[in-house]
Design an enzyme around this catalytic site. Structure first.
Site, PDB file in Angstrom:
ATOM      1  N   HIS A   1       0.816  -1.215   0.130  1.00 23.80           N
ATOM      2  CA  HIS A   1       0.050  -0.058   0.076  1.00 23.80           C
ATOM      3  C   HIS A   1       0.961   1.277   0.098  1.00 23.80           C
ATOM      4  O   HIS A   1       2.216   1.095  -0.099  1.00 23.80           O
ATOM      5  CB  HIS A   1      -0.955  -0.002   1.269  1.00 23.80           C
TER       6      HIS A   1
ATOM      7  N   ARG B   1      -3.211  -5.242   7.186  1.00 21.26           N
ATOM      8  CA  ARG B   1      -4.392  -5.843   7.921  1.00 21.26           C
ATOM      9  C   ARG B   1      -5.607  -4.583   7.928  1.00 21.26           C
ATOM     10  O   ARG B   1      -6.590  -5.231   8.247  1.00 21.26           O
ATOM     11  CB  ARG B   1      -4.061  -5.988   9.317  1.00 21.26           C
TER      12      ARG B   1
ATOM     13  N   GLY C   1       1.972   3.047   2.293  1.00 21.84           N
ATOM     14  CA  GLY C   1       3.081   2.911   3.277  1.00 21.84           C
ATOM     15  C   GLY C   1       4.213   2.604   2.994  1.00 21.84           C
ATOM     16  O   GLY C   1       5.272   3.144   2.906  1.00 21.84           O
ATOM     17  N   HIS C   2       4.077   1.248   2.091  1.00 19.58           N
ATOM     18  CA  HIS C   2       5.214   0.503   1.595  1.00 19.58           C
ATOM     19  C   HIS C   2       5.948   1.423   0.412  1.00 19.58           C
ATOM     20  O   HIS C   2       7.111   1.495   0.326  1.00 19.58           O
ATOM     21  CB  HIS C   2       4.755  -0.708   0.937  1.00 19.58           C
TER      22      HIS C   2
HETATM   23  P1  AMP Z   1       5.370  -5.355   6.140  1.00 15.08           P
HETATM   24  O1  AMP Z   1       5.014  -5.709   4.784  1.00 15.08           O
HETATM   25  O2  AMP Z   1       3.996  -4.957   7.106  1.00 15.08           O
HETATM   26  O3  AMP Z   1       6.315  -6.166   6.793  1.00 15.08           O
HETATM   27  O4  AMP Z   1       5.931  -3.776   6.068  1.00 15.08           O
HETATM   28  C1  AMP Z   1       7.153  -3.610   5.215  1.00 15.08           C
HETATM   29  C2  AMP Z   1       7.990  -2.459   5.729  1.00 15.08           C
HETATM   30  O5  AMP Z   1       6.865  -1.417   5.348  1.00 15.08           O
HETATM   31  C3  AMP Z   1       8.039  -2.222   7.229  1.00 15.08           C
HETATM   32  O6  AMP Z   1       9.308  -1.692   7.347  1.00 15.08           O
HETATM   33  C4  AMP Z   1       6.875  -1.579   7.710  1.00 15.08           C
HETATM   34  O7  AMP Z   1       7.257  -0.807   8.853  1.00 15.08           O
HETATM   35  C5  AMP Z   1       6.703  -0.529   6.539  1.00 15.08           C
HETATM   36  N1  AMP Z   1       5.202  -0.066   6.489  1.00 15.08           N
HETATM   37  C6  AMP Z   1       4.100  -0.797   6.546  1.00 15.08           C
HETATM   38  N2  AMP Z   1       3.206   0.236   6.860  1.00 15.08           N
HETATM   39  C7  AMP Z   1       3.315   1.612   6.924  1.00 15.08           C
HETATM   40  C8  AMP Z   1       3.103   2.877   6.967  1.00 15.08           C
HETATM   41  N3  AMP Z   1       1.630   3.114   7.261  1.00 15.08           N
HETATM   42  N4  AMP Z   1       3.847   3.865   6.839  1.00 15.08           N
HETATM   43  C9  AMP Z   1       5.215   3.745   6.900  1.00 15.08           C
HETATM   44  N5  AMP Z   1       5.866   2.268   6.706  1.00 15.08           N
HETATM   45  C10 AMP Z   1       5.039   1.366   6.954  1.00 15.08           C
END
Ligand code: AMP
Length: 280
Positions: A34, A187, A36-37
């Site tokens: 999304h 999520r 964020g990523h």
């Molecule tokens: P994940 O796929 O949830 O393991 O996340 C991969 C990376 O993206 C991790 O470093 C997370 O902290 C970062 N991440 C996930 N959601 C966000 C967000 N809303 N804002 C900034 N970074 C994010």
């Protein structure tokens, strides 16, 4: 953008890049990408010649099999998003590729990995260190990008990098939020429209608590009481901690960096949501 599934092919491709003097940025993810990523990927693209984004739903960091089972999987859409962000390589290995044998390594960085998520999700950070250390050894990045959304994870990974003597820069990136203030998370797609609205209260209350002039205990109690009073939300923990060691603090003067980390259950399933706020 190249989509690579094998470690050997990844290493060979990066070897060619390095021989041309190119710098490499790594963004580890579990997919279901999304905005964020995307913010991490865009930052890496801006700061490095080559950006590798790993998409790997790492089983060893899930202490709850149901959580792993219902985690969204959207590889095709993920690759479209990464290509649009300008990433050069998506690395999407199978579980067998990453773990040909069970990983028996133990990482231990107390208190960063024993408190909060470490306490409520036993083994979680050990699994995170297992996968992130493997990714670091495949990619040997100059810089690796992590979201402050998972604040505790950054603190644990910094300790691991120091412990293993790795030569790379950890780049923390700010939380990307929905318009409502809810931290973007893979999520969130598991929440109903109504639950999403309710979940936005988490950030609202945390933000409100920044403006209180009160003791650490009073701020803690304010947040927990306010959030628990909202139907559909239940606080699992809220810890006000030293922003580096993650040790609890009792007085604002105890640390130069202070952060409040929270986990809240939302809705009927329920879905676990994490967030944090910086007090200083
Ligand atoms: P994940 O796929 O949830 O393991 O996340 C991969 C990376 O993206 C991790 O470093 C997370 O902290 C970062 N991440 C996930 N959601 C966000 C967000 N809303 N804002 C900034 N970074 C994010």
């Amino acid at each position: 953008m190249k989509v690579i599934h094998s470690i050997i092919e990844l290493k060979e491709t990066l070897c060619t890049c390095r021989s041309k003097g190119q710098t490499v940025g790594l963004v580890p993810t579990m997919g279901a990408l999304h905005d964020g990523h995307a913010s991490l990927v865009k930052r890496s693209v801006a700061e490095n010649d080559v950006t590798v984004v790993s998409i790997f739903l790492n089983p060893t960091q899930f202490n709850d099999p149901k959580d792993l089972e219902r985690y969204p999987r959207t590889l095709e859409a993920d690759c479209d998003l990464l290509a649009a962000c300008g990433a050069q390589i998506a690395f999407a290995p199978s579980v067998k590729e990453v773990y040909p044998e069970p990983d028996t390594r133990v990482f231990s960085y107390p208190p960063t990995d024993t408190v909060m998520e470490g306490a409520f999700r036993p083994g979680h950070f050990n699994g995170v260190c297992q996968i992130v250390s493997k990714l670091f050894s495949y990619v040997e990045p100059d810089k690796a990008y992590f979201g402050e959304k998972d604040y505790q994870q950054i603190c644990v990974i910094r300790r691991m990098v120091e412990d293993l003597g790795l030569q790379l820069e950890i780049v923390p990136c700010p939380v990307v939020r929905e318009e409502s203030g809810l931290a973007r998370s893979s999520r969130n797609t598991l929440l109903s429209e109504q639950e999403r609205t309710i979940a936005a209260n988490i950030h609202r209350v945390l933000n409100e608590s920044r403006h209180l002039v009160a003791s650490v205990q009073a701020v803690h109690d304010f947040v927990v009481t306010k959030i628990n009073a909202i139907p559909g939300l239940e606080v699992q923990y809220f810890n006000i901690v030293d922003g580096i060691t993650l040790a609890d603090i009792n007085d604002w003067k105890e640390a130069s960096s202070v952060v409040g980390c929270i986990t809240v259950f939302c809705g009927n399933v329920p879905i676990r949501l994490i967030d944090h706020i910086r007090y200083k």
